[in-house]
Design a protein around this motif. Structure first.
Motif, short mmCIF file in Angstrom:
data_model
loop_
_atom_site.label_atom_id
_atom_site.label_comp_id
_atom_site.label_asym_id
_atom_site.label_seq_id
_atom_site.Cartn_x
_atom_site.Cartn_y
_atom_site.Cartn_z
N SER A 1 -1.26 -1.76 13.97
CA SER A 1 -1.13 -3.04 12.95
C SER A 1 -0.02 -3.55 12.87
CB SER A 1 -2.00 -2.86 11.41
OG SER A 1 -2.10 -4.20 10.96
N ALA B 1 -5.76 -1.76 11.04
CA ALA B 1 -5.11 -1.43 9.74
C ALA B 1 -6.46 -0.96 9.04
CB ALA B 1 -4.33 -2.35 8.95
N PHE B 2 -7.32 -1.82 9.00
CA PHE B 2 -8.57 -1.49 8.14
C PHE B 2 -9.61 -0.70 8.83
CE2 PHE B 2 -6.36 -4.58 5.77
CZ PHE B 2 -6.69 -4.36 4.39
N LYS B 3 -9.96 -0.69 9.85
CA LYS B 3 -10.96 -0.02 10.53
C LYS B 3 -10.70 1.28 11.34
CE LYS B 3 -14.25 -2.34 9.12
NZ LYS B 3 -14.44 -3.82 9.04
N GLN B 4 -9.55 1.16 11.76
CA GLN B 4 -8.88 2.43 12.60
C GLN B 4 -8.01 3.06 12.10
OE1 GLN B 4 -9.18 -0.64 16.05
NE2 GLN B 4 -7.87 0.94 16.82
N ASN B 5 -7.44 2.49 10.71
CA ASN B 5 -6.45 3.42 9.94
C ASN B 5 -5.12 3.56 10.43
OD1 ASN B 5 -6.72 3.87 7.24
ND2 ASN B 5 -8.40 4.90 7.40
N ASP B 6 -5.04 2.67 11.42
CA ASP B 6 -3.65 2.58 12.45
C ASP B 6 -2.78 1.76 11.95
OD1 ASP B 6 -1.75 2.71 14.29
OD2 ASP B 6 -3.49 2.54 16.06
N PHE B 7 -2.03 2.03 10.77
CA PHE B 7 -1.04 1.05 10.17
C PHE B 7 0.00 0.73 11.23
CE2 PHE B 7 -1.82 1.42 5.44
CZ PHE B 7 -2.99 1.10 5.80
N SER C 1 0.82 -1.22 0.02
CA SER C 1 0.04 -0.13 -0.13
C SER C 1 1.08 1.18 0.02
CB SER C 1 -0.93 -0.08 1.27
OG SER C 1 -0.25 0.55 2.30
#
Lengths: 289, 280
Positions: free
Chosen positions: B252, B243-249, A134
């Motif tokens: 994650s 990663a996908f719900k909280q946008n906290d890469f 990404s």
């Protein structure tokens, strides 16, 4: 034979038979369920056969879902696993060959790294690979599935073991003395001997990738998804499991069972044809998940 | 020349093995590109969903590994004792065939098996006190349910491997045991199982590493059960949510890295202590 011994033997047979039932029963059920109507599925005995009409109806239900989305998913699966298979063979076979039969700097390091990475479950790298891809904006493209699918250290290891045990260096040296180039030695001497290991690597690569859920699930949702991911999406449109779902198109249980059968059919067929070599133990170490 | 043959593979190894790991390390120790030390780890570990997920995965691993060791060894010994070759081959093949249904397909098939209204074993489910699908997959039953699914898909492969290893025990050894008066049970306990030890530890290490990664089974069950199975049941699901719900890469990456360290540790241990590297 004394009674204790006889009893022990009988017990072993019972356990073995019980596990035959345990492993086979769900598959037998899966083969029968798509021939039934929903009513038959709910009310008739689990191992009764439905009718051809029932099968046809379920076939229509499944294939008409979103104008044949199931074919798109199956096509995607075939494309992802097929292309990955080609790339995997193209890079793994030469690599395994070179690790086994040639010398170069860093050979031992590469071999050790391959062994270590091979034993890491591939799910462990899914999110890191997702984060990486990404960052380079590749997520959503077919490459984001095909390229990671093509990285198959286990295949390199199998090839390495095969060449180091089944092909002797002397044979290759003989060809070299005759003036063959390194490339020629590989293509004309080593490759013709490698058929069994190519089949083995191909088998594990294709079946593993076809059944992979996690990686394509994060990389390519929606219409680009392979069948494994699509199947789970199909599940959310089954009223029995999701009564609150207000989707206009629904899928009934027998059609879902047919979809499950569709999703495993290619691998199941490959398994049936590879029966002989699967049970001989040649697959040792091959059940990496 | 060997270098040319390994270059493409080495590039893949870097791109999809080394680089993602390094990038995950970078993300796990930074936030908005600034170094933050262990902050991300502290945040995810203190997340109210983290410890329950560890507990779920741990419990599942205990149930699964114990049943795997006991039953795989038992069944491999039993199948190995079958005299008729055809029968032994067929039984092994039947044990192996569910391996074709890995991933979402096997979970989906098990949804049917676990739903008393359509299950082929609804009588058994009723007997165990379950009258509905939601009831079968109660959270305290999940470790067992997940272990059964994993066992169903994976055990056959291991039985075949153990069978192969049993075949490799020299005839003289078995003969000597028989002459010493050992019956099948004593032979199994004192000759066969000790000789299987390397394969058993291989199975345990790979399964332990794979089991900590639990994702697809609870994910599909959660989708099918109206949330009876929570979305954050396992650690990988939690990493996915970050990663996908909280946008906290960063969070994650921190969880992924913790899981990766476990897998990597087990793998390195086995490669260098378990003798896999000795072949070279």
């Amino acid at each position: 034979m004394d009674p204790g011994r006889w009893l022990g033997r009988a017990l072993i047979w019972v356990v073995m038979a019980a596990f035959v039932v345990f492993f086979a029963l769900p598959i037998v059920w899966l083969l029968l369920a798509p021939t039934k109507t929903l009513r038959q599925l709910l009310l008739d005995g689990p191992f009764t056969v439905g009718s051809f009409d029932g099968l046809l109806q379920n076939w229509m239900d499944l294939t008409s879902y979103q104008n044949g989305l199931i074919w798109t998913w199956l096509g995607n699966s075939a494309m992802y696993s097929g292309l990955a298979l080609i790339v995997t063979l193209a890079i793994s076979i030469p690599a395994g060959y070179a690790l086994a039969l040639t010398d170069f700097r860093g050979r031992r390091t590469l071999l050790a790294t391959t062994l270590v990475v091979m034993l890491i479950p591939n799910t462990a790298l899914v999110l890191p690979i997702f984060l990486e891809l990404s960052a380079v904006r590749l997520v959503g493209s077919p490459l984001s599935v095909i390229l990671p699918f093509s990285f198959f250290p286990f295949g390199v290891y199998l090839t390495y073991i095969y060449f180091s045990t089944a092909v002797s260096r002397d044979l290759l040296d003989a060809a070299r003395i005759d003036g063959a180039s390194e490339l020629r030695v590989f293509t004309r001497v080593a490759m013709p001997l490698a058929t069994p290991v190519i089949a083995l690597v191909g088998f594990f690569s294709f079946t593993g990738n076809w059944n992979n859920y996690f990686l394509p699930f994060v990389m390519v949702p929606g219409r680009k998804a392979p069948i494994q991911v699509g199947l789970a999406e199909l599940l959310s449109n089954v009223p029995q499991f999701n009564p609150t779902n207000a989707a206009s198109t629904t899928i009934d249980l027998p059609a879902l069972a047919l979809g499950t059968l569709f999703s495993v059919a290619p691998v199941l067929i490959i398994f049936l044809f590879s029966q002989r070599f699967l049970v001989t133990g040649m697959t040792a170490g091959g059940t990496k998940e | 020349m060997g270098v040319a043959f390994v270059t493409p593979y080495t590039l893949f190894l870097l791109a999809f093995g080394a680089l993602p790991t390094l990038y995950a390390i970078y993300l796990a120790f930074t936030k908005n590109n600034a170094f933050v030390g262990l902050d991300n780890f502290v945040r995810v570990v203190q997340d109210y969903r983290f410890m329950p997920a560890v507990g779920h995965v741990g419990l599942y691993l205990i149930v699964w590994l114990i049943s795997l060791i006991v039953l795989v060894v038992l069944l491999a010994l039993a199948v190995h004792g079958v005299r008729s070759r055809r029968l032994s081959t067929s039984v092994r093949f039947i044990y192996y065939i569910p391996g074709a249904l890995a991933g979402a397909s096997s979970v989906l098939l098990w949804l049917f098996v676990l739903d008393p209204s359509v299950s082929p074993v609804s009588g058994l489910l009723n007997l165990l006190g379950s009258d509905s699908f939601v009831n079968t997959i109660q959270i305290d039953r999940l470790p067992v349910v997940l272990a059964i699914i994993a066992f169903w898909t994976g055990a056959g492969g291991w039985i075949v491997i153990m069978y192969g290893a049993l075949n490799n025990i020299p005839n003289e050894v078995m003969e000597a045991a028989r002459i010493d008066g050992a019956g099948p049970i004593k032979t199994a306990l004192f000759v066969q199982i000790p000789l299987l030890r390397k394969w058993i530890s291989y199975m345990v290490i790979l399964s332990l590493a794979a089991g900590t990664q639990l994702f697809v089974e609870p994910r599909v069950l959660s989708q099918a059960s109206r949330g009876v199975v929570p979305q954050d049941y396992s650690l990988n699901q939690l990493a996915f949510l970050f990663a996908f719900k909280q946008n906290d890469f960063n969070g994650s990456a921190a969880i992924s890295l913790l899981l990766l360290v476990v897998a990597l540790g087990l793998s390195v241990f086995f490669v260098f202590r378990g003798g896999l590297f000795e072949r070279d």
